[in-house]
Write an enzyme that holds these catalytic residues in place. Structure first.
Site, PDB file in Angstrom:
ATOM      1  N   GLU A   1       0.845  -1.192   0.000  1.00 51.05           N
ATOM      2  CA  GLU A   1       0.000   0.000   0.000  1.00 51.05           C
ATOM      3  C   GLU A   1       0.880   1.243   0.000  1.00 51.05           C
ATOM      4  O   GLU A   1       0.416   2.344   0.290  1.00 51.05           O
ATOM      5  CB  GLU A   1      -0.954  -0.002   1.188  1.00 51.05           C
ATOM      6  CG  GLU A   1      -0.321  -0.136   2.550  1.00 51.05           C
ATOM      7  CD  GLU A   1      -1.358  -0.146   3.657  1.00 51.05           C
ATOM      8  OE1 GLU A   1      -1.820   0.959   4.026  1.00 51.05           O
ATOM      9  OE2 GLU A   1      -1.709  -1.232   4.142  1.00 51.05           O
TER      10      GLU A   1
ATOM     11  N   CYS B   1      -3.435  -3.799   4.167  1.00 47.41           N
ATOM     12  CA  CYS B   1      -2.489  -4.801   4.677  1.00 47.41           C
ATOM     13  C   CYS B   1      -2.808  -6.222   4.222  1.00 47.41           C
ATOM     14  O   CYS B   1      -2.081  -7.158   4.569  1.00 47.41           O
ATOM     15  CB  CYS B   1      -2.458  -4.742   6.200  1.00 47.41           C
ATOM     16  SG  CYS B   1      -1.943  -3.139   6.839  1.00 47.41           S
TER      17      CYS B   1
ATOM     18  N   THR C   1       2.951   3.613  15.763  1.00 41.21           N
ATOM     19  CA  THR C   1       2.701   2.367  15.029  1.00 41.21           C
ATOM     20  C   THR C   1       3.280   2.430  13.622  1.00 41.21           C
ATOM     21  O   THR C   1       2.804   1.748  12.712  1.00 41.21           O
ATOM     22  CB  THR C   1       1.191   2.041  14.967  1.00 41.21           C
ATOM     23  OG1 THR C   1       0.512   3.074  14.248  1.00 41.21           O
ATOM     24  CG2 THR C   1       0.598   1.936  16.354  1.00 41.21           C
TER      25      THR C   1
ATOM     26  N   HIS D   1      -2.113 -10.521  11.753  1.00 43.28           N
ATOM     27  CA  HIS D   1      -1.610  -9.252  11.226  1.00 43.28           C
ATOM     28  C   HIS D   1      -1.398  -8.335  12.424  1.00 43.28           C
ATOM     29  O   HIS D   1      -2.298  -8.174  13.263  1.00 43.28           O
ATOM     30  CB  HIS D   1      -2.611  -8.637  10.253  1.00 43.28           C
ATOM     31  CG  HIS D   1      -2.368  -7.182  10.005  1.00 43.28           C
ATOM     32  ND1 HIS D   1      -1.177  -6.716   9.499  1.00 43.28           N
ATOM     33  CD2 HIS D   1      -3.141  -6.088  10.234  1.00 43.28           C
ATOM     34  CE1 HIS D   1      -1.226  -5.399   9.412  1.00 43.28           C
ATOM     35  NE2 HIS D   1      -2.414  -4.995   9.846  1.00 43.28           N
TER      36      HIS D   1
ATOM     37  N   ASN E   1       5.123  -1.585  12.380  1.00 43.08           N
ATOM     38  CA  ASN E   1       4.122  -1.986  11.399  1.00 43.08           C
ATOM     39  C   ASN E   1       4.727  -1.967   9.994  1.00 43.08           C
ATOM     40  O   ASN E   1       5.229  -0.942   9.542  1.00 43.08           O
ATOM     41  CB  ASN E   1       2.934  -1.023  11.469  1.00 43.08           C
ATOM     42  CG  ASN E   1       1.735  -1.524  10.698  1.00 43.08           C
ATOM     43  OD1 ASN E   1       1.763  -2.584  10.088  1.00 43.08           O
ATOM     44  ND2 ASN E   1       0.659  -0.747  10.736  1.00 43.08           N
TER      45      ASN E   1
END
Length: 390
Positions: free
Chosen positions: A79, A111, A152, A233, A275
């Site tokens: 992404e 994701c 994050t 995830h 992340n």
């Protein structure tokens, strides 16, 4: 015919910022980052690394010349795409000298992209049993300095070779997937930073897991006790833990203890990277395999994939005999130990370094980047990539 993960590797930038120090600089109690969201270190990409180079470096770790000849499909889930037309897969295909008689595409759904790529690869192998598919998940998570999502962030990539008769994980046929249109996280084409409704995203993550898990049990007849581990995830490691806790009461104390122990092991790499969007689930899976040394062959591993917007899927695989012989654990240790801690001020300076958007030419200093494959600059609106071994 068995189809699944034959090889798996990852790559992360050589720089990181300590989350305790980031918290202090933001006037936040460190425990909010280290316990509240479950993060210890955040990978920071220098300007010489982008999603293409991260993915290419991840694949470089695992591919041999035989793989490069047999791969006839490269699928790049991201992404953080660098071009609205040309796929990132084409760049990696060239940088690694993969068989020219191959397809190369980019897949996007937040994701979830890498999972979509794996399922696509599985179908391709079913039709072409002698071929191999390279699936990549590579992203740089950017929310902005001093934002609610800053803690994050992260950067990195995973690379997977999908084939018949896999050495690591046989993917089982039954899976459950679910889609609905929600605005929990998005990034318009005019923005290099994501927008997120954090509360809604957390709620939807849990809701999606509940939906696909319940449907999976109905569809397959399997229960919590049938799983050695469930990998999630992980936009941050506390998120997966919240989801796991919603189902633990379905198992005995022994089952609860096993799943909790294996969850903590699976989250270890992610705690120290942050992340990486499309690669986060598979970094968690790799952490489990690398750090848990006594998993038995035929152990069933559950995998929950979630991509905001939103698409979720629960699917499973069976570990293969001698799977550990096909990992690169020593390389993982070296990659983590070779990283350099930077100050919060240095991180902020790196974060604000961006490539020109007006067609200007720029040359980047790649000598300070230890990666084999780097972004060396831009000229004529084209990114200039370098493989230092070529």
């Amino acid at each position: 015919m068995k189809i699944g993960i034959d090889k798996i590797g990852f790559y992360i930038p050589h720089l990181y910022v300590d989350m305790n120090k980031l918290a202090v600089s933001r006037n936040v109690e460190p425990e909010k980052f280290t316990i509240g969201i479950g993060q210890e270190k955040m990978a920071v990409p220098p300007i010489t690394q982008d999603p293409v180079t991260l993915a290419a470096n991840a694949a470089l770790e695992i591919l041999d010349e035989k793989d490069k000849k047999e791969i006839d499909f490269v699928i790049f889930g991201t992404e953080s795409g660098i071009d609205s037309s040309k796929s990132a897969a084409v760049y990696v295909h060239d940088l690694l000298d993969i068989n020219p008689y191959a397809r190369a595409i980019e897949v996007k759904q937040a994701c979830y992209g890498t999972t979509a790529g794996i399922q696509m690869a599985k179908g391709h192998i079913a039709l072409n049993p002698e071929s191999k598919v390279l699936v990549l998940g590579s992203d740089i998570a950017r929310y902005g300095l001093n934002t609610s999502g800053e803690a994050t962030q992260g950067a990195g990539a995973v690379a997977l070779v999908i084939s018949a008769n896999p050495s690591i994980l046989e993917l089982e046929d039954q899976s459950v997937y679910f889609t609905t249109d929600i605005m929990d996280f998005w990034r318009p084409i005019y923005s290099d930073k994501a927008f997120v409704d954090g509360k809604l995203s957390n709620e939807q993550y849990i809701a999606f897991f509940s939906k696909v898990w319940e449907q999976y049990k109905t569809k397959t007849g399997l229960e919590l006790k049938d799983f050695e581990a469930i990998c999630y995830h992980l936009p941050y490691t506390k998120m997966g833990l919240k989801a796991l806790r919603t189902v633990l009461d379905e198992g005995t104390e022994d089952v609860k203890d096993r799943l909790m122990e294996n969850y903590k092991i699976s989250a270890r790499y992610n705690r120290n990277v942050g992340n990486i969007y499309t690669g986060s689930l598979y970094l968690s899976f790799l952490s489990l395999l690398a750090r848990k040394e006594d998993l038995d062959a035929d152990s069933r591993i559950g995998l929950f994939s979630y991509g905001s917007g939103a698409v979720g899927e629960f699917f499973t695989g069976l570990l293969q005999a001698d799977y550990r012989e096909h990992l690169h654990v020593e390389n993982h240790i070296k990659l983590f130990s070779a990283r350099k801690e930077i100050t919060v001020a240095e991180y902020e300076e790196i974060f604000q370094e961006t490539l020109p958007t007006d067609g200007s030419t720029i040359e980047l200093d790649i000598d300070n980047d230890p990666a084999t494959i780097c972004l060396a600059g831009m000229a004529d609106n084209k990114r200039q990539y370098v493989n230092k071994t070529k």
